[in-house]
Design a protein around this motif. Structure first.
Motif, PDB file in Angstrom:
ATOM      1  N   TRP A  90     -45.002 -77.997 -30.752  1.00  0.00           N
ATOM      2  CA  TRP A  90     -44.847 -76.882 -29.800  1.00  0.00           C
ATOM      3  C   TRP A  90     -45.282 -75.568 -30.444  1.00  0.00           C
ATOM      4  O   TRP A  90     -46.020 -74.777 -29.883  1.00  0.00           O
ATOM      5  CB  TRP A  90     -43.373 -76.848 -29.384  1.00  0.00           C
ATOM      6  CG  TRP A  90     -42.917 -75.666 -28.596  1.00  0.00           C
ATOM      7  CD1 TRP A  90     -42.954 -75.545 -27.252  1.00  0.00           C
ATOM      8  CD2 TRP A  90     -42.310 -74.468 -29.097  1.00  0.00           C
ATOM      9  NE1 TRP A  90     -42.405 -74.336 -26.881  1.00  0.00           N
ATOM     10  CE2 TRP A  90     -41.999 -73.660 -27.985  1.00  0.00           C
ATOM     11  CE3 TRP A  90     -41.989 -73.996 -30.366  1.00  0.00           C
ATOM     12  CZ2 TRP A  90     -41.402 -72.416 -28.108  1.00  0.00           C
ATOM     13  CZ3 TRP A  90     -41.392 -72.755 -30.498  1.00  0.00           C
ATOM     14  CH2 TRP A  90     -41.102 -71.977 -29.373  1.00  0.00           C
ATOM     15  N   ARG A  91     -44.819 -75.381 -31.678  1.00  0.00           N
ATOM     16  CA  ARG A  91     -45.101 -74.140 -32.393  1.00  0.00           C
ATOM     17  C   ARG A  91     -46.607 -74.020 -32.681  1.00  0.00           C
ATOM     18  O   ARG A  91     -47.190 -72.947 -32.616  1.00  0.00           O
ATOM     19  CB  ARG A  91     -44.283 -74.143 -33.693  1.00  0.00           C
ATOM     20  CG  ARG A  91     -44.426 -72.941 -34.580  1.00  0.00           C
ATOM     21  CD  ARG A  91     -43.536 -71.798 -34.160  1.00  0.00           C
ATOM     22  NE  ARG A  91     -44.014 -70.581 -34.769  1.00  0.00           N
ATOM     23  CZ  ARG A  91     -43.429 -69.402 -34.680  1.00  0.00           C
ATOM     24  NH1 ARG A  91     -42.323 -69.250 -33.985  1.00  0.00           N
ATOM     25  NH2 ARG A  91     -43.934 -68.349 -35.254  1.00  0.00           N
ATOM     26  N   THR A 139     -42.839 -71.236 -21.704  1.00  0.00           N
ATOM     27  CA  THR A 139     -42.265 -70.466 -22.817  1.00  0.00           C
ATOM     28  C   THR A 139     -42.553 -68.959 -22.757  1.00  0.00           C
ATOM     29  O   THR A 139     -41.630 -68.152 -22.863  1.00  0.00           O
ATOM     30  CB  THR A 139     -42.790 -71.011 -24.168  1.00  0.00           C
ATOM     31  OG1 THR A 139     -42.485 -72.387 -24.242  1.00  0.00           O
ATOM     32  CG2 THR A 139     -42.183 -70.266 -25.332  1.00  0.00           C
ATOM     33  N   ALA A 148     -39.779 -65.736 -22.942  1.00  0.00           N
ATOM     34  CA  ALA A 148     -39.639 -64.954 -24.175  1.00  0.00           C
ATOM     35  C   ALA A 148     -40.362 -63.613 -24.128  1.00  0.00           C
ATOM     36  O   ALA A 148     -40.036 -62.703 -24.891  1.00  0.00           O
ATOM     37  CB  ALA A 148     -40.168 -65.777 -25.350  1.00  0.00           C
ATOM     38  N   HIS A 162     -30.675 -68.833 -35.924  1.00  0.00           N
ATOM     39  CA  HIS A 162     -31.246 -69.889 -36.766  1.00  0.00           C
ATOM     40  C   HIS A 162     -30.083 -70.798 -37.214  1.00  0.00           C
ATOM     41  O   HIS A 162     -28.915 -70.500 -36.958  1.00  0.00           O
ATOM     42  CB  HIS A 162     -31.895 -69.283 -38.016  1.00  0.00           C
ATOM     43  CG  HIS A 162     -33.143 -68.500 -37.751  1.00  0.00           C
ATOM     44  ND1 HIS A 162     -34.236 -68.548 -38.561  1.00  0.00           N
ATOM     45  CD2 HIS A 162     -33.470 -67.624 -36.754  1.00  0.00           C
ATOM     46  CE1 HIS A 162     -35.193 -67.755 -38.094  1.00  0.00           C
ATOM     47  NE2 HIS A 162     -34.744 -67.164 -37.000  1.00  0.00           N
ATOM     48  N   LEU A 217     -30.427 -57.464 -34.957  1.00  0.00           N
ATOM     49  CA  LEU A 217     -31.294 -56.306 -35.201  1.00  0.00           C
ATOM     50  C   LEU A 217     -30.548 -54.996 -34.993  1.00  0.00           C
ATOM     51  O   LEU A 217     -30.925 -53.965 -35.537  1.00  0.00           O
ATOM     52  CB  LEU A 217     -32.542 -56.385 -34.305  1.00  0.00           C
ATOM     53  CG  LEU A 217     -33.562 -57.433 -34.754  1.00  0.00           C
ATOM     54  CD1 LEU A 217     -34.680 -57.584 -33.730  1.00  0.00           C
ATOM     55  CD2 LEU A 217     -34.153 -57.085 -36.111  1.00  0.00           C
ATOM     56  N   ALA A 256     -38.662 -56.078 -35.923  1.00  0.00           N
ATOM     57  CA  ALA A 256     -38.486 -56.327 -34.479  1.00  0.00           C
ATOM     58  C   ALA A 256     -38.954 -57.705 -34.019  1.00  0.00           C
ATOM     59  O   ALA A 256     -38.533 -58.170 -32.963  1.00  0.00           O
ATOM     60  CB  ALA A 256     -39.217 -55.255 -33.674  1.00  0.00           C
ATOM     61  N   GLY A 293     -38.731 -60.565 -35.942  1.00  0.00           N
ATOM     62  CA  GLY A 293     -38.045 -61.656 -36.630  1.00  0.00           C
ATOM     63  C   GLY A 293     -38.691 -62.035 -37.946  1.00  0.00           C
ATOM     64  O   GLY A 293     -39.462 -61.255 -38.530  1.00  0.00           O
TER      65      GLY A 293
HETATM   66  C1  HEM Z   1     -42.278 -56.491 -27.578  1.00  0.00           C
HETATM   67  C2  HEM Z   1     -42.225 -57.753 -27.295  1.00  0.00           C
HETATM   68  C3  HEM Z   1     -41.484 -58.817 -28.074  1.00  0.00           C
HETATM   69  C4  HEM Z   1     -40.448 -58.708 -28.965  1.00  0.00           C
HETATM   70  C5  HEM Z   1     -39.753 -57.435 -29.438  1.00  0.00           C
HETATM   71  C6  HEM Z   1     -40.115 -60.052 -29.412  1.00  0.00           C
HETATM   72  C7  HEM Z   1     -39.125 -60.354 -30.345  1.00  0.00           C
HETATM   73  C8  HEM Z   1     -38.822 -61.635 -30.790  1.00  0.00           C
HETATM   74  C9  HEM Z   1     -37.810 -61.955 -31.780  1.00  0.00           C
HETATM   75  C10 HEM Z   1     -36.944 -60.947 -32.521  1.00  0.00           C
HETATM   76  C11 HEM Z   1     -37.795 -63.301 -31.929  1.00  0.00           C
HETATM   77  C12 HEM Z   1     -36.889 -64.117 -32.863  1.00  0.00           C
HETATM   78  C13 HEM Z   1     -37.615 -64.460 -34.148  1.00  0.00           C
HETATM   79  C14 HEM Z   1     -36.739 -65.206 -35.147  1.00  0.00           C
HETATM   80  O1  HEM Z   1     -35.976 -66.091 -34.741  1.00  0.00           O
HETATM   81  O2  HEM Z   1     -36.825 -64.929 -36.345  1.00  0.00           O
HETATM   82  C15 HEM Z   1     -38.776 -63.852 -31.021  1.00  0.00           C
HETATM   83  C16 HEM Z   1     -39.028 -65.194 -30.872  1.00  0.00           C
HETATM   84  C17 HEM Z   1     -39.932 -65.708 -29.971  1.00  0.00           C
HETATM   85  N1  HEM Z   1     -40.822 -64.983 -29.183  1.00  0.00           N
HETATM   86 FE1  HEM Z   1     -40.956 -62.976 -29.046  1.00  0.00          FE
HETATM   87  N2  HEM Z   1     -40.931 -60.939 -28.763  1.00  0.00           N
HETATM   88  C18 HEM Z   1     -41.780 -60.230 -27.945  1.00  0.00           C
HETATM   89  C19 HEM Z   1     -42.777 -60.742 -27.135  1.00  0.00           C
HETATM   90  C20 HEM Z   1     -43.084 -62.069 -27.005  1.00  0.00           C
HETATM   91  C21 HEM Z   1     -44.146 -62.600 -26.176  1.00  0.00           C
HETATM   92  C22 HEM Z   1     -45.127 -61.760 -25.346  1.00  0.00           C
HETATM   93  C23 HEM Z   1     -44.078 -63.953 -26.265  1.00  0.00           C
HETATM   94  C24 HEM Z   1     -44.984 -64.925 -25.561  1.00  0.00           C
HETATM   95  C25 HEM Z   1     -45.872 -65.614 -26.083  1.00  0.00           C
HETATM   96  C26 HEM Z   1     -42.973 -64.290 -27.183  1.00  0.00           C
HETATM   97  C27 HEM Z   1     -42.582 -65.567 -27.550  1.00  0.00           C
HETATM   98  C28 HEM Z   1     -41.556 -65.872 -28.441  1.00  0.00           C
HETATM   99  C29 HEM Z   1     -41.132 -67.232 -28.749  1.00  0.00           C
HETATM  100  C30 HEM Z   1     -41.688 -68.508 -28.141  1.00  0.00           C
HETATM  101  C31 HEM Z   1     -40.119 -67.131 -29.718  1.00  0.00           C
HETATM  102  C32 HEM Z   1     -39.327 -68.283 -30.381  1.00  0.00           C
HETATM  103  C33 HEM Z   1     -40.078 -68.853 -31.579  1.00  0.00           C
HETATM  104  C34 HEM Z   1     -39.447 -70.114 -32.169  1.00  0.00           C
HETATM  105  O3  HEM Z   1     -38.365 -70.509 -31.775  1.00  0.00           O
HETATM  106  O4  HEM Z   1     -40.087 -70.713 -33.053  1.00  0.00           O
HETATM  107  N3  HEM Z   1     -42.401 -63.114 -27.601  1.00  0.00           N
HETATM  108  N4  HEM Z   1     -39.399 -62.814 -30.342  1.00  0.00           N
END
Ligand code: HEM
Length: 534
Positions: free
Chosen positions: A140-141, A304, A308, A381, A404, A442, A444
């Motif tokens: 998935w990742r 997804t 997110a 996590h 955060l 911001a 992660g």
């Molecule tokens: C300003 C916009 C965004 C912010 C501030 C943000 C912030 C974050 C943060 C803090 C995490 C957690 C990371 C960690 O666990 O260490 C995260 C995870 C994630 N974000 Fe974003 N995000 C943003 C936009 C997006 C967008 C546009 C997508 C679409 C593709 C997205 C998809 C994801 C996904 C799928 C995860 C989970 C990853 C995993 O479980 O492996 N994010 N995001």
């Protein structure tokens, strides 16, 4: 008489067998239900005195736990231990601690806690965001990485640029609706990028509505402490016929399956008709065979970005507007001077201008720092092995939360943390001393770092640059008194993500030249976007 005695004896024997069976049954049920907790207690007992500091009493069911977490960090330090339910929970309250563990020791800090209702029962383990550190998550990742990391997300900039021009026109025509326009922008970018079709009205769009309902179904069952099965995982195996909560969650699962499948079927038919632009769903179909993923895995993966990426991007833009109202007098004039100098007044800034706009970039970083929308640091996590950090024991199976709100408001890294100060991000020494390269956290850390960070950052940057180029953003005036209305910089929503509650604000075009530019660029954008209105 002898017969009567025999009868009584038999009766007592039967009674005692009954009670022994019941007691044994209860004992075994107790052991099955409490096995994970007993095992955890046994495991912890060996190092209990080495656990990180912990408060004497716990607060449960509070609506904004991050406020309490920050108090704990201020009192007990960067690493705090909480025994929340059966699982040990570790809070990381500084950028350094989060970096040392989640980034540097990513091989054992990248799993997820069990979400029995949300992931195992509702989603049949198909939501990668909640998946443990396993082969499904890796596939998935890989797809998200190839779909959104640096180079690939540059391919979506034309969409972000055109949608941002539409946002500018919406702000010009009906400034008081700014919050809705930002949501529409974020939703349209994500739906275009994912399914190749745009969103013209965020309140009526079918895809937005379907995804919103799916998110609601997830939030409904993902409430910590609400369902006993999260505390007693063995209950997961109770047949649905005996458990109304299980019947309910499995019915909800069917709705998700239908929804994700129908969105993917629509993509496939537009692809067959040659009407599908380059988008993430197309990329998924191209890669599906090679990765050995099922149709349903692909359909869930396509869902997804919506879950997110919409709230995080729109919420960050709303926080920026709040910062403008409260602190704009201290940074907007400098930002506009830079824009006038580099871009001029005849056209809007573009992605190509961004590298030449250091003050604007500093405003973007400070926006993401000042009020992080993923206020708890995203989904927690979990550790997959025992670990030690600065003499503290971190047990295997711990839930790790890096809020955060604690990290970005930590006075050691960000003095006067509630003041919006873009200059922090022009201070090269400070940025070099902060773990990582961006000077904030911001998006992660480590193997779970946000895969949509380039797309999200680009959305926030281009809109901040254009809004400051075209508009003055100020406090609104009270109609009766004529005085400026103050805003509360702490009025944010509860929930997994936290964004500003509605606030008044005045958005006025800077000059007639800017109005002309906005109108002209909007007309061009509309003509290019029309074909994606399905
Ligand atoms: C300003 C916009 C965004 C912010 C501030 C943000 C912030 C974050 C943060 C803090 C995490 C957690 C990371 C960690 O666990 O260490 C995260 C995870 C994630 N974000 Fe974003 N995000 C943003 C936009 C997006 C967008 C546009 C997508 C679409 C593709 C997205 C998809 C994801 C996904 C799928 C995860 C989970 C990853 C995993 O479980 O492996 N994010 N995001």
């Amino acid at each position: 008489m002898a017969g009567e005695e025999r009868c009584t004896f038999d009766y007592l024997k039967m009674l005692s067998t009954f009670f022994i069976t019941v007691a044994l049954g209860l004992g075994i049920t107790y052991l099955i239900l409490n096995y994970p907790r007993l095992k955890q207690n046994y495991h912890l007992s060996r190092h209990r005195s080495s656990l990180p500091p912990s408060p004497p009493t716990l607060k449960t069911g509070i609506s904004k736990p991050w406020l309490w977490f920050r108090e704990l960090h201020q009192q007990y330090g960067d690493v705090v231990y909480l025994q929340l339910g059966p699982t040990p929970t570790i809070l990381l309250g500084s950028a350094q601690a989060a970096w040392d563990l989640l980034e540097r020791k990513g091989s054992i800090y990248s799993s997820r806690p069990r979400f029995i209702m949300g992931q195992e029962l509702l989603s049949n383990n198909l939501r990668g965001l909640m998946a443990g550190y396993n082969d499904f998550w890796r596939r998935w990742r890989k797809l998200l990485h190839s779909g959104f990391m640096a180079r690939q997300s540059e391919k979506y900039r034309w969409i972000q640029s055109l949608e941002s021009k539409v946002l500018m026109k919406e702000l010009l025509d009906k400034p008081e609706g700014f919050r809705e326009w930002m949501e529409r922008y974020a939703a349209s970018v994500v739906v275009m990028v994912t399914y190749g079709r745009r969103v013209t009205d965020v309140r009526k769009d079918e895809v937005v509505e379907m995804n919103r309902l799916a998110m609601e179904r997830l939030t409904l069952v993902n409430i910590p402490g609400k369902y006993a099965v999260e505390r007693y995982p063995a209950l997961k195996y109770v047949p649905a016929i005996l458990a109304p909560w299980k019947r309910m969650v499995l019915e909800q699962r069917e709705k998700d399956v239908q929804m994700y499948t129908s969105l993917m079927n629509d993509v496939k038919s537009r692809m067959a008709e040659g009407r599908l632009p380059d988008c993430f769903a197309k990329h998924l179909l191209d890669e599906q065979k090679g990765l050995g993923m099922t149709d349903l895995e692909v359909a869930y993966t396509a869902g997804t970005p919506f879950g997110a990426g919409v709230e995080t991007s729109a919420g960050s833009l709303a926080s920026f507007m709040l910062a403008c109202v409260k602190f704009g007098h201290s940074f907007i004039p400098k930002a506009q001077a830079e824009l006038d100098d580099v871009v001029g007044r005849d056209r809007m800034p573009t992605f190509d201008d961004l590298p030449n706009l250091p003050y604007i970039n500093a405003i973007v970083s400070e926006t993401l720092r000042w009020r992080p929308i993923a206020v708890l640091g995203g989904t927690p996590h979990a550790t997959t092995a025992d670990d030690w950090y600065k003499g503290m024991y971190i047990p295997k199976g711990s839930t790790i939360i890096a809020p955060l709100w604690s990290i970005h408001l930590n006075e050691k890294d960000f003095p006067d943390p509630h003041t919006f100060l873009p200059e922090r991000f022009l201070d090269k020494e400070r940025i070099a001393a902060y773990p990582g390269t961006t000077g904030h956290s911001a998006f992660g850390w480590g193997r779970r770092i946000c895969p949509g960070m380039h797309l999200g950052q680009a959305s926030v940057s281009i809109n901040i640059a254009r809004i400051l180029w075209g508009f003055d953003v100020k406090p609104a005036n009270d109609e009766k008194t004529g005085k400026e209305i103050d805003v509360d910089i702490f009025a944010f929503s509860d929930g997994f993500n936290s964004s500003p509650l509605p606030f008044p604000c005045e958005i006025r075009p800077r000059s007639s030249k800017h109005v002309e530019g906005i109108e002209r660029e909007y007309r061009e954008a509309r003509s290019k976007l029309e074909m994606y209105e399905v």
